[in-house]
Design a protein around this motif. Structure first.
Motif, PDB file in Angstrom:
ATOM      1  N   LYS A  47      -7.572  20.635  -2.649  1.00 25.36           N
ATOM      2  CA  LYS A  47      -7.569  21.162  -4.017  1.00 25.36           C
ATOM      3  C   LYS A  47      -6.646  20.365  -4.909  1.00 25.36           C
ATOM      4  CE  LYS A  47      -8.842  25.934  -3.025  1.00 25.36           C
ATOM      5  NZ  LYS A  47      -8.425  27.352  -3.097  1.00 25.36           N
ATOM      6  N   MET A  48      -5.571  19.821  -4.351  1.00 25.82           N
ATOM      7  CA  MET A  48      -4.616  19.048  -5.151  1.00 25.82           C
ATOM      8  C   MET A  48      -4.980  17.575  -5.203  1.00 25.82           C
ATOM      9  SD  MET A  48      -0.949  20.831  -4.284  1.00 25.82           S
ATOM     10  CE  MET A  48      -1.161  20.836  -2.507  1.00 25.82           C
ATOM     11  N   GLY A  49      -6.205  17.202  -4.779  1.00 27.47           N
ATOM     12  CA  GLY A  49      -6.681  15.844  -4.947  1.00 27.47           C
ATOM     13  C   GLY A  49      -6.520  14.959  -3.731  1.00 27.47           C
ATOM     14  N   TYR A  50      -6.139  15.497  -2.612  1.00 21.66           N
ATOM     15  CA  TYR A  50      -5.944  14.663  -1.423  1.00 21.66           C
ATOM     16  C   TYR A  50      -7.289  14.290  -0.830  1.00 21.66           C
ATOM     17  CZ  TYR A  50      -5.041  13.405   3.422  1.00 21.66           C
ATOM     18  OH  TYR A  50      -5.032  12.765   4.628  1.00 21.66           O
ATOM     19  N   GLN A  51      -7.423  12.993  -0.445  1.00 21.22           N
ATOM     20  CA  GLN A  51      -8.616  12.492   0.227  1.00 21.22           C
ATOM     21  C   GLN A  51      -8.211  12.008   1.615  1.00 21.22           C
ATOM     22  OE1 GLN A  51     -10.468   9.540  -2.154  1.00 21.22           O
ATOM     23  NE2 GLN A  51     -10.765  10.907  -3.941  1.00 21.22           N
ATOM     24  N   PRO A  52      -8.921  12.410   2.614  1.00 21.14           N
ATOM     25  CA  PRO A  52      -8.559  12.008   3.994  1.00 21.14           C
ATOM     26  C   PRO A  52      -8.577  10.498   4.159  1.00 21.14           C
ATOM     27  CG  PRO A  52     -10.164  13.780   4.006  1.00 21.14           C
ATOM     28  CD  PRO A  52     -10.049  13.348   2.602  1.00 21.14           C
ATOM     29  N   GLY A  53      -7.545   9.974   4.830  1.00 16.35           N
ATOM     30  CA  GLY A  53      -7.424   8.542   5.063  1.00 16.35           C
ATOM     31  C   GLY A  53      -6.621   7.820   4.005  1.00 16.35           C
ATOM     32  N   LYS A  54      -6.270   8.499   2.878  1.00 12.82           N
ATOM     33  CA  LYS A  54      -5.479   7.878   1.809  1.00 12.82           C
ATOM     34  C   LYS A  54      -4.128   8.562   1.710  1.00 12.82           C
ATOM     35  CE  LYS A  54      -9.463   6.501  -0.968  1.00 12.82           C
ATOM     36  NZ  LYS A  54     -10.065   6.552  -2.301  1.00 12.82           N
ATOM     37  N   GLY A  55      -3.206   7.901   0.961  1.00 15.38           N
ATOM     38  CA  GLY A  55      -1.876   8.451   0.822  1.00 15.38           C
ATOM     39  C   GLY A  55      -1.841   9.659  -0.108  1.00 15.38           C
ATOM     40  N   LEU A  56      -0.709  10.374  -0.021  1.00 11.77           N
ATOM     41  CA  LEU A  56      -0.527  11.534  -0.882  1.00 11.77           C
ATOM     42  C   LEU A  56      -0.058  11.086  -2.276  1.00 11.77           C
ATOM     43  CD1 LEU A  56       1.251  13.934   1.620  1.00 11.77           C
ATOM     44  CD2 LEU A  56      -1.148  13.946   0.941  1.00 11.77           C
ATOM     45  N   GLY A  57      -0.113  12.015  -3.205  1.00 10.53           N
ATOM     46  CA  GLY A  57       0.377  11.729  -4.563  1.00 10.53           C
ATOM     47  C   GLY A  57      -0.755  11.395  -5.523  1.00 10.53           C
ATOM     48  N   LYS A  58      -0.400  11.293  -6.835  1.00  9.82           N
ATOM     49  CA  LYS A  58      -1.393  11.039  -7.879  1.00  9.82           C
ATOM     50  C   LYS A  58      -2.051   9.691  -7.710  1.00  9.82           C
ATOM     51  CE  LYS A  58      -1.915  10.844 -12.872  1.00  9.82           C
ATOM     52  NZ  LYS A  58      -1.240  10.952 -14.184  1.00  9.82           N
ATOM     53  N   ASN A  59      -1.247   8.681  -7.387  1.00 12.98           N
ATOM     54  CA  ASN A  59      -1.750   7.321  -7.243  1.00 12.98           C
ATOM     55  C   ASN A  59      -1.881   6.900  -5.771  1.00 12.98           C
ATOM     56  OD1 ASN A  59      -1.800   6.961 -10.065  1.00 12.98           O
ATOM     57  ND2 ASN A  59       0.413   6.517 -10.042  1.00 12.98           N
ATOM     58  N   ALA A  60      -1.904   7.878  -4.850  1.00 13.50           N
ATOM     59  CA  ALA A  60      -2.020   7.620  -3.407  1.00 13.50           C
ATOM     60  C   ALA A  60      -0.900   6.727  -2.897  1.00 13.50           C
ATOM     61  CB  ALA A  60      -3.381   6.998  -3.078  1.00 13.50           C
ATOM     62  N   GLN A  61       0.300   6.948  -3.462  1.00 17.29           N
ATOM     63  CA  GLN A  61       1.425   6.117  -3.067  1.00 17.29           C
ATOM     64  C   GLN A  61       2.182   6.702  -1.867  1.00 17.29           C
ATOM     65  OE1 GLN A  61       1.271   7.965  -5.709  1.00 17.29           O
ATOM     66  NE2 GLN A  61       3.208   8.989  -6.172  1.00 17.29           N
ATOM     67  N   GLY A  62       1.843   7.895  -1.423  1.00 12.28           N
ATOM     68  CA  GLY A  62       2.539   8.512  -0.284  1.00 12.28           C
ATOM     69  C   GLY A  62       2.166   7.853   1.048  1.00 12.28           C
ATOM     70  N   ILE A  63       2.868   8.237   2.097  1.00 12.29           N
ATOM     71  CA  ILE A  63       2.628   7.627   3.412  1.00 12.29           C
ATOM     72  C   ILE A  63       1.369   8.232   4.005  1.00 12.29           C
ATOM     73  CG2 ILE A  63       5.070   7.164   3.827  1.00 12.29           C
ATOM     74  CD1 ILE A  63       5.158   9.642   5.565  1.00 12.29           C
ATOM     75  N   VAL A  64       0.659   7.412   4.761  1.00  9.08           N
ATOM     76  CA  VAL A  64      -0.577   7.877   5.401  1.00  9.08           C
ATOM     77  C   VAL A  64      -0.303   8.353   6.834  1.00  9.08           C
ATOM     78  CG1 VAL A  64      -2.917   7.201   6.073  1.00  9.08           C
ATOM     79  CG2 VAL A  64      -1.892   6.294   3.978  1.00  9.08           C
ATOM     80  N   ASN A  65       0.531   7.576   7.526  1.00  8.91           N
ATOM     81  CA  ASN A  65       0.832   7.915   8.918  1.00  8.91           C
ATOM     82  C   ASN A  65       1.825   9.057   8.979  1.00  8.91           C
ATOM     83  OD1 ASN A  65      -0.785   5.777   9.798  1.00  8.91           O
ATOM     84  ND2 ASN A  65       0.919   4.315   9.589  1.00  8.91           N
ATOM     85  N   PRO A  66       1.808   9.808   9.999  1.00  8.07           N
ATOM     86  CA  PRO A  66       2.793  10.900  10.131  1.00  8.07           C
ATOM     87  C   PRO A  66       4.202  10.346  10.329  1.00  8.07           C
ATOM     88  CG  PRO A  66       1.486  10.660  12.115  1.00  8.07           C
ATOM     89  CD  PRO A  66       0.840   9.774  11.120  1.00  8.07           C
ATOM     90  N   ILE A  67       5.169  11.230  10.188  1.00 10.36           N
ATOM     91  CA  ILE A  67       6.572  10.804  10.275  1.00 10.36           C
ATOM     92  C   ILE A  67       6.865  10.314  11.696  1.00 10.36           C
ATOM     93  CG2 ILE A  67       8.950  11.580  10.068  1.00 10.36           C
ATOM     94  CD1 ILE A  67       7.976  13.627   8.027  1.00 10.36           C
ATOM     95  N   GLU A  68       7.490   9.135  11.717  1.00  7.80           N
ATOM     96  CA  GLU A  68       7.787   8.519  13.016  1.00  7.80           C
ATOM     97  C   GLU A  68       9.072   9.126  13.608  1.00  7.80           C
ATOM     98  OE1 GLU A  68       8.298   4.383  12.713  1.00  7.80           O
ATOM     99  OE2 GLU A  68       8.570   4.050  14.837  1.00  7.80           O
ATOM    100  N   ALA A  69       9.049   9.416  14.835  1.00  5.74           N
ATOM    101  CA  ALA A  69      10.209   9.986  15.544  1.00  5.74           C
ATOM    102  C   ALA A  69      10.967   8.891  16.297  1.00  5.74           C
ATOM    103  CB  ALA A  69       9.748  11.049  16.531  1.00  5.74           C
TER     104      ALA A  69
END
Length: 797
Positions: A129-151
């Motif tokens: 609903k907030m515009g997220y597309q699977p396989g792309k980054g988060l945020g308005k311009n898809a600038q977020g990380i795609v991979n999960p947080i590394e431990a």
């Protein structure tokens, strides 16, 4: 509220019995009187998922008095591992497995969000609903990380941060910023190592910090303070202010000092602890006070000097502006003085009473000087009323020039000079209507100089010598104001004409009266109306012994036909001429064998003087009865019809086409034809061919009448069409009255200078009328009476 809430309840659980006492507390009362009061706190699940959060059955229940909610023991139990001590080999193996697992998770990136299959999938829905597309980054311009947080597995069993920086390669790549925790740690260690140092010792070793303030900075601060204070600089310097808002009393010598108290926050006075520390080494409060006082006084002197300098500069600017304004005004006044001197020089050139004859300027030179004053010095000419100089300057010169003038011999004398002075002196703003003190200069010139010459000329003028006087007035009329021309005609010319008419005798006077009255019609117009009644009266007296054989009467009366009104002329004819003509026709003897035509010609010569109706009535009563009687008598004695036909046609030729078109005349001649037809139709001896000749004559005469009527109708139609094209349809009631007056031969004209309640008066024949909103009002004995147009025409006839 239920009864269980009032009296309490008992709850039993598997682990034991918990008894909770329920009394009516303040919370209960507040909850009852405030239904909108929040009943429970929002859970973390509700804060995260909002309306999609799962509702528990216990949420609607009343919270307990201790702020605790009863636990739900039906939910699954979550265990937290406290840790089990392992051997060094097991820990190393576990660390390697964790690193391999983390790398494989980062590299693969698969199975993200697969855990939602055990839930309702609300997280993935909210992200979409907030515009997220699977396989792309988060945020308005898809600038977020795609991979999960590394431990990253910590090396030992120490606390967080014990083994240094724990940021992974993915964290440094996605968030390339400086870690502030290291800086905070260094700063903390630095401060931690200084906790034993003496602050006084470090302060004593520092160099003293001096504060410098330039004069410009002081002036700038002084200007700010001065703008905020409405008092003047002198008043500010004389005010003593005691400040008791701080820990100790302070004395200020101006409001600017107290206003600058907090203007520089970095120069605040030293604190009490600092002064105590200084006092232990070196303390001279009296010297510091005196020095500070000297500094303050010096600052005030600088500020006062700056303000005085600014004040003087403002005064200089104001005086400069005033000086320029005064200089401009002085230049204007000097220019006005020069113009006035020039005007005065021109005025002094005009002749005065002391000027000898022939020494001063001529009339033409004076006109040129007046033109110069009007064109080059118009403002001074109007302001000082130099046009009034013409009374003292031009009047004597013009009187001297007109003293030898005879208007009847040389009517154009001095005409150009008067026309030139009219262009100079006549004002368009002043509309004089009579002699008074505030006359236009040109009107006054004519009234005081030209009118006396004309008055003396008219007093010696012979009204029968009409030509020179009429020519003189026609020549001068365009230069005369209307009221002066009216005065001349009404007060001088008309009385002379009236006296001459009174002395006129038509029987002994050899000069016809119309020869010296009619030339005045274009100038006097309706003003001659008072002369017409005595003229008609004298002509009527002269016609008492007149006989129609005397043609001089017709020559004398003919010029007056179009001058008198139609009604007045018709009345004059009926009274004085028609009875004489009727008597002449009665004496006429109709003899087919020896006819005397002179009496009949005497009557028919007046056809143009009499109206058609009057002449037809005269012939009907005094001629046709005898003529038809003679015809009947002739037909009864076996006549020669050829002679009768010639006799009939001969008499008919004596009548004009206008008379033959009259119905009554046409009827009389048709009656004669009927008599002749009846005569030839009767039995007895008849001349051969007589019946055919009379029938042919009758047919010919009827055809002529028909053709004449058709021609007359065609002419009338053409005349009406031409009049409709040229004049058009009457646009108002006045035009309609004018058309009716022309059709009935009635004079319709306005009375000059005559009005009633602001409405123009007109003459309609002998009747005085005025028109108001489409209604004609006729002058009665006492009041004005409205009347119809047809009644007006009947009264005028």
């Amino acid at each position: 509220m239920s009864m269980s809430h009032l009296y309490g309840r008992r709850e039993e659980e598997e682990e034991g019995v918990e008894i909770e006492s329920f009394e009516v507390t303040d919370w209960d009362l507040a909850n009852e009187f405030n239904p909108e009061r929040r009943r429970f706190r929002q859970t973390k699940e509700q804060a995260t998922y909002g309306i999609w959060a799962d509702r528990d059955s216990d949420e609607d229940e009343r919270p307990s008095f201790g702020g605790k909610r009863s636990k739900d023991y039906t939910t699954p139990v979550s265990f937290v591992s406290a840790g089990v001590r392992k051997t060094a080999g097991e820990e190393k193996q576990q660390q390697q497995e964790g690193e391999n697992t983390g790398k494989s998770g980062i590299q693969s990136g698969k199975g993200i969000g697969s855990w939602e299959k055990h839930t309702k999938g609300i997280g993935q829905k909210l992200l979409q609903k907030m515009g997220y597309q699977p396989g792309k980054g988060l945020g308005k311009n898809a600038q977020g990380i795609v991979n999960p947080i590394e431990a990253k597995v910590r090396k030992g069993k120490g606390a967080v941060g014990a083994y240094g920086n724990e940021r992974t390669h993915q964290s440094l790549q996605d968030f390339p910023v400086v870690d502030s925790e290291e800086e905070e740690e260094k700063e903390f260690k630095k401060e931690l190592g200084q906790w034993r140092k003496d602050p006084t010792g470090t302060a004593g070793k520092k160099k003293p910090k001096y504060s410098y303030k330039t004069a410009d900075e002081l002036k700038a601060k002084g200007k700010m303070a001065y703008r905020g204070t409405p008092a003047s600089a002198g008043e500010l310097a004389q005010v003593k202010v005691i400040d008791m808002t701080g820990r100790e009393q302070k004395v200020y010598y101006s409001y600017s000092q107290i206003s600058n108290k907090h203007s520089v926050p970095d120069e605040a006075p030293p604190s009490l602890a600092t002064r105590d520390q200084k006092g232990s080494g070196f303390a001279l409060p009296e010297l510091e006070h005196n020095l500070q006082l000297l500094i303050d006084l010096t600052e005030q002197d600088i500020l006062q000097s700056a303000r005085r300098l600014q004040h003087e500069k403002d005064v200089v600017v104001s005086l400069s502006h005033e000086s320029r304004a005064l200089q401009s005004r002085l230049d204007t006044e000097q220019d006005a003085i020069k113009r006035m001197e020039t005007v005065l020089a021109l005025v002094e050139r005009f002749p005065t009473e002391e000027t000898a004859p022939g020494k001063g300027p001529t009339l033409q030179e004076c006109a040129h000087m007046f033109e110069t004053l009007q064109t080059d010095y118009y403002e001074e000419y109007k302001t000082m009323g130099l046009g009034d100089l013409a009374v003292a300057v031009v009047h004597p010169l013009l009187k001297e020039k007109l003293s030898s003038w005879d208007p009847l011999k040389d009517s154009s004398y001095c005409l150009e000079d008067i026309g030139q002075w009219r262009a100079i002196l006549e004002s368009q703003d002043m509309h004089s209507s009579g002699p008074h003190s505030n006359m236009d200069p040109y009107h006054r010139l004519l009234w005081e100089v030209w009118i006396p010459v004309m008055r003396s000329c008219v007093s010696t003028w012979q009204p029968r010598l009409v030509g020179p006087m009429v020519d003189c007035l026609d020549l001068w009329a365009p230069l005369l104001p209307p009221w002066i021309l009216d005065q001349l005609l009404e007060q001088m010319i008309l009385p002379r004409l009236q006296r001459e008419v009174d002395n006129w005798n038509p029987l002994t006077d050899t000069v016809p009266i119309h020869s010296w009255i009619h030339p005045w019609l274009p100038l006097l117009k309706a003003r001659l109306e008072p002369l017409y009644p005595p003229i008609r009266s004298k002509l009527s007296n002269a016609l008492q012994r007149w006989h129609p054989s005397d043609a001089s009467a017709r020559l004398i009366l003919q010029p007056w036909k179009n001058v008198f009104t139609a009604g007045a002329w018709e009345a004059f004819m009926v009274k004085n001429i028609i009875p004489k003509l009727a008597l002449c026709l009665e004496e006429l003897v109709i003899n087919p064998h020896q006819q005397q035509m002179e009496p009949f010609h005497w009557v028919m010569d007046w056809e143009g003087m009499l109206s058609p109706s009057s002449l037809v009535s005269l012939l009907d009563k005094n001629f046709f009865p005898k003529w038809l009687q003679v015809l009947c008598s002739w037909l009864s004695n076996s006549p020669n019809y050829e002679e009768i036909t010639k006799w009939y046609l001969g008499w008919k030729s004596m009548f004009s086409d206008v008379l033959l078109a009259q119905p009554l005349i046409k009827e009389k001649f048709n009656e004669a034809l009927d008599i002749m037809n009846r005569a030839v139709s009767s039995g007895g001896y008849m001349q051969p061919g007589a019946r055919e000749n009379i029938a042919y004559l009758t047919q010919t005469e009827r055809r002529k009448d028909f053709q004449y009527e058709a021609l007359q109708e065609r002419r009338d139609a053409e005349s009406v069409a031409h009049r409709g094209i040229s004049t058009g349809v009457p646009t108002n009631f006045k035009d309609l009255i004018q058309t009716k007056a022309e059709e009935n031969n009635i004079v319709f004209m306005p009375l000059v200078g005559k009005r009633h309640e602001g409405k123009q008066l007109y003459t309609f024949g002998r009747i005085v009328i005025y028109i108001d909103r489409g209604v004609v009002f006729v002058q009665g004995e006492k009041t004005w009476v409205p009347t119809s147009l047809q009644s007006l025409i009947d009264m005028a006839k």
